[in-house]
Design a protein around this motif. Structure first.
Motif, PDB file in Angstrom:
ATOM      1  N   UNK A 194       0.842  -1.192   0.000  1.00 14.50           N
ATOM      2  CA  UNK A 194       0.000   0.000   0.000  1.00 14.50           C
ATOM      3  C   UNK A 194       0.872   1.235   0.000  1.00 14.50           C
ATOM      4  N   UNK A 195       0.315   2.310  -0.530  1.00 22.92           N
ATOM      5  CA  UNK A 195       1.018   3.574  -0.461  1.00 22.92           C
ATOM      6  C   UNK A 195       1.085   4.042   0.997  1.00 22.92           C
ATOM      7  N   UNK A 196       2.140   4.813   1.296  1.00 23.53           N
ATOM      8  CA  UNK A 196       2.326   5.270   2.676  1.00 23.53           C
ATOM      9  C   UNK A 196       1.129   6.099   3.142  1.00 23.53           C
ATOM     10  N   UNK A 197       0.588   6.969   2.272  1.00 22.50           N
ATOM     11  CA  UNK A 197      -0.554   7.815   2.667  1.00 22.50           C
ATOM     12  C   UNK A 197      -1.786   6.958   2.959  1.00 22.50           C
ATOM     13  N   UNK A 256      -3.862   6.552   6.507  1.00 24.80           N
ATOM     14  CA  UNK A 256      -5.300   6.860   6.594  1.00 24.80           C
ATOM     15  C   UNK A 256      -6.098   5.695   7.140  1.00 24.80           C
ATOM     16  N   UNK A 257      -5.491   4.477   7.058  1.00 27.85           N
ATOM     17  CA  UNK A 257      -6.210   3.312   7.564  1.00 27.85           C
ATOM     18  C   UNK A 257      -5.963   3.074   9.038  1.00 27.85           C
ATOM     19  N   UNK A 258      -5.435   4.074   9.749  1.00 26.63           N
ATOM     20  CA  UNK A 258      -5.096   3.891  11.161  1.00 26.63           C
ATOM     21  C   UNK A 258      -6.364   3.703  11.994  1.00 26.63           C
ATOM     22  N   UNK A 259      -6.340   2.644  12.731  1.00 33.60           N
ATOM     23  CA  UNK A 259      -7.424   2.428  13.677  1.00 33.60           C
ATOM     24  C   UNK A 259      -7.108   3.136  14.990  1.00 33.60           C
ATOM     25  N   UNK A 260      -8.123   3.502  15.761  1.00 36.82           N
ATOM     26  CA  UNK A 260      -7.849   4.243  17.006  1.00 36.82           C
ATOM     27  C   UNK A 260      -6.875   3.533  17.918  1.00 36.82           C
ATOM     28  N   UNK A 261      -6.952   2.219  17.959  1.00 36.13           N
ATOM     29  CA  UNK A 261      -6.062   1.507  18.877  1.00 36.13           C
ATOM     30  C   UNK A 261      -4.620   1.507  18.398  1.00 36.13           C
ATOM     31  N   UNK A 262      -4.377   1.635  17.093  1.00 34.85           N
ATOM     32  CA  UNK A 262      -3.014   1.583  16.567  1.00 34.85           C
ATOM     33  C   UNK A 262      -2.526   2.906  16.055  1.00 34.85           C
ATOM     34  N   UNK A 263      -3.242   4.022  16.366  1.00 31.86           N
ATOM     35  CA  UNK A 263      -2.856   5.317  15.825  1.00 31.86           C
ATOM     36  C   UNK A 263      -1.467   5.722  16.294  1.00 31.86           C
ATOM     37  N   UNK A 264      -1.217   5.598  17.624  1.00 34.79           N
ATOM     38  CA  UNK A 264       0.083   6.049  18.152  1.00 34.79           C
ATOM     39  C   UNK A 264       1.218   5.220  17.563  1.00 34.79           C
ATOM     40  N   UNK A 265       1.011   3.924  17.396  1.00 38.11           N
ATOM     41  CA  UNK A 265       2.059   3.050  16.862  1.00 38.11           C
ATOM     42  C   UNK A 265       2.420   3.445  15.438  1.00 38.11           C
ATOM     43  N   UNK A 266       1.416   3.646  14.568  1.00 34.94           N
ATOM     44  CA  UNK A 266       1.711   3.962  13.176  1.00 34.94           C
ATOM     45  C   UNK A 266       2.286   5.360  13.026  1.00 34.94           C
ATOM     46  N   UNK A 267       1.797   6.307  13.821  1.00 32.16           N
ATOM     47  CA  UNK A 267       2.384   7.649  13.763  1.00 32.16           C
ATOM     48  C   UNK A 267       3.836   7.621  14.212  1.00 32.16           C
ATOM     49  N   UNK A 268       4.131   6.820  15.221  1.00 36.32           N
ATOM     50  CA  UNK A 268       5.510   6.702  15.679  1.00 36.32           C
ATOM     51  C   UNK A 268       6.395   6.094  14.593  1.00 36.32           C
ATOM     52  N   UNK A 269       5.872   5.069  13.909  1.00 40.59           N
ATOM     53  CA  UNK A 269       6.652   4.468  12.832  1.00 40.59           C
ATOM     54  C   UNK A 269       6.846   5.443  11.674  1.00 40.59           C
ATOM     55  N   UNK A 270       5.825   6.252  11.361  1.00 42.91           N
ATOM     56  CA  UNK A 270       5.962   7.233  10.292  1.00 42.91           C
ATOM     57  C   UNK A 270       7.023   8.272  10.645  1.00 42.91           C
TER      58      UNK A 270
END
Length: 571
Positions: free
Chosen positions: A210-213, A217-231
């Protein structure tokens, strides 16, 4: 056995050269011997050098075994893992095989060109599938200067691979870093970018690319902090990658050309790092809080996601390359053979043409020169006729033989003129001269010998029936040879053969010694050309004739008689 093709080529070239020298080119015997020795010497030197190169090559890449190399029919990518590649393999492992690729471990920069050279010789079909993976673990380095020098060494090694790969190989880089402390997962997260694709692709097992964007955008509330940290971690990694690696490899530095990175990958997976590493220094400079160290003994995941995007082209196997070289050698050989055949036919035309020109230039007065020229043409005609019946020699063939068009003019010239008939003998008090008997040497003597052969008596009796001892006539026995061999030795041999015939006649017919004259002419009086085997056979002879001489052959109680009153046979 893997170097047998390289050994066969010089041997085959040597055989073609020897065949060309001995069978086609118009050379003297000494020139043929010299050229054959030169060809054998050159082939021996080439084979010896190939053997030395093979031994040296095996010594320089002795850490690479035959089992660690991919088979020649391997269809996947062949990846030379450079840089910090030790973490991709086990401690005793030199390669890792997957469905899409074959990873070969390169321990240091000096081994890279040697390994590429070895692969180009033993696996030439895989040359087009070779690429260089620059593995980077920023958590394994402390000094930026040392890291820069390491990159320069690998860049220089990649450039040195050009002679065996036909240019710079595809280069791609992969960087492994530990994810943020709160984002450690069981499966690694891959971020990839390929030169012909736009943007950064994110890959997680079971979820595809998948594209990074779209991934953000597919971030679920429970994994938002994890994916933002990885970004954010990825953004920091891209900044470090551009400043430490891309700026060095993609810019020309002195004699080193710029390397084009065809693909890049970033993997967030636990990496066993060191204290105060380059990655910790970079993160600390941004956040003032260095990341935590992670200990992991497992091999790092291989970048299989990037293999489909690598450039590919078809290679040539050793067998295909060998047969291509054989075809090239055969083509050159055939071209030289046709050139030699053309030269031989031109020489044949020139030789016969010179004989014809000389024959027609002579008027026949005196008749001896034109008769000799006619004999040369007769020898040429017999040779052309023999070739027409049995086939011309190989050196005149290849569809270029010109002898058939020479047969008609030679036959016309031979039948065009005949020597003048001697005047009729005067009957009144003049008698005809005696007959000259010509004996073939091969019928009487062995080659190079002067002793009469066993069984030659019958031939002598039948041939010399008209030669009798008479007062007033001298029996002249003359020996002749061809021009083969040493002239002084030929003269001596002809003299001894004439004496042998004289001795037989003297002892058999009880003829006095005074009735004979023995002469040895050697090769000085040929009756035919010495340029052909037939002419040389005619020149090897013993001639016996009667010559008038008043005081010759005086027998007891015999009155000398005038030779004009004798009844003798004419020639």
């Amino acid at each position: 056995m893997r170097d047998i093709y390289r050994a066969l080529l010089p041997a085959l070239a040597g055989l073609f050269a020897l065949w060309l020298i001995l069978g086609f080119w118009p050379l003297s015997v000494s020139s043929q011997v010299a050229l054959c020795l030169l060809v054998v010497l050159v082939c021996g030197v080439v084979l010896w050098r190939e053997w030395r190169v093979s031994q040296r090559r095996h010594g320089t890449v002795n850490h690479v075994t035959e089992d660690s190399l991919p088979p020649e029919d391997f269809q996947g990518a062949v990846i030379l893992a450079c840089g910090d590649s030790a973490a991709l393999f086990g401690s005793e492992t030199q390669h890792r095989e997957t469905r899409q690729g074959w990873y070969l471990r390169v321990n240091d920069a000096e081994q890279l060109p040697l390994l590429v050279q070895h692969l180009s010789l033993v696996r030439p079909a895989l040359v087009s599938q070779i690429s260089v993976l620059l593995a980077t673990l920023p958590e394994h380095h402390h000094s930026p200067d040392d890291f820069t020098q390491c990159l320069r060494g690998w860049q220089r090694a990649v450039v040195q691979c050009r002679p065996w790969l036909g240019g710079l190989p595809p280069v791609w880089s992969v960087t492994w870093v530990s994810p943020p402390g709160a984002c450690v997962q069981e499966v690694p997260v891959w971020f990839t970018t390929i030169s012909h694709r736009a943007g950064i692709q994110v890959h997680q097992p079971g979820q595809g690319n998948r594209q990074l964007a779209d991934w953000l955008n597919e971030i679920e509330p429970s994994g938002r902090f994890s994916r933002l940290s990885q970004a954010l971690w990825l953004n920091s990694l891209l900044g470090w990658q551009g400043g430490q690696i891309d700026s060095l490899l993609t810019a020309r530095q002195g004699e080193l050309p710029a390397l084009k990175i065809c693909a890049q990958g970033f993997c967030m997976v636990p990496v066993s790092g060191q204290a105060n590493s380059l990655w910790q220094q970079h993160i600390a400079g941004i956040t003032a809080l260095p990341p935590e160290r992670v200990d992991s003994a497992d091999p790092l995941p291989l970048p299989e996601l990037l293999l489909p995007g690598l450039p590919r082209r078809r290679g040539i196997s050793r067998r295909m390359a060998f047969w291509r070289h054989v075809g090239l050698l055969a083509g050159v050989f055939l071209a030289l053979v046709m050139l030699a055949s053309f030269i031989n036919n031109q020489r044949l035309i020139r030789s016969v043409g010179d004989h014809l020109a000389l024959y027609y230039r002579l008027s026949g007065e005196p008749p001896a020169p034109k008769s000799q020229a006619q004999q040369r043409l007769q020898a040429d005609g017999r040779l052309l006729d023999d070739w027409q019946r049995r086939g011309e020699p190989l050196r005149y063939r290849m569809g270029l033989y010109q002898g058939l068009r020479l047969v008609a003019p030679v036959e016309a010239a031979v039948s065009d003129w005949a020597p003048p008939v001697p005047p009729a003998p005067v009957i009144q008090k003049i008698v005809q001269g005696p007959k000259t008997v010509r004996l073939d040497n091969l019928s009487l003597f062995d080659s190079g010998k002067a002793d009469l052969k066993t069984g030659s008596t019958k031939l002598l009796v039948n041939s010399l029936v008209g030669i009798k001892a008479r007062p007033g006539w001298l029996i002249v026995v003359s020996g002749h040879t061809d021009n083969t061999g040493n002239p002084p030795l030929n003269q001596t041999l002809s003299q001894k053969r004439a004496e042998a015939v004289r001795n037989w006649m003297r002892d058999t017919g009880d003829v006095p010694e005074s009735c004979f004259a023995v002469q040895g002419y050697g090769e000085s009086r040929p009756v035919a050309t010495n340029d052909t085997p037939e002419g040389r056979a005619l020149n090897r002879r013993v001639e016996i004739s009667l010559v008038p001489q008043a005081d010759a052959c005086q027998m007891p109680d015999t009155k000398p008689a005038s030779p004009d009153e004798r009844d003798v046979l004419t020639q």
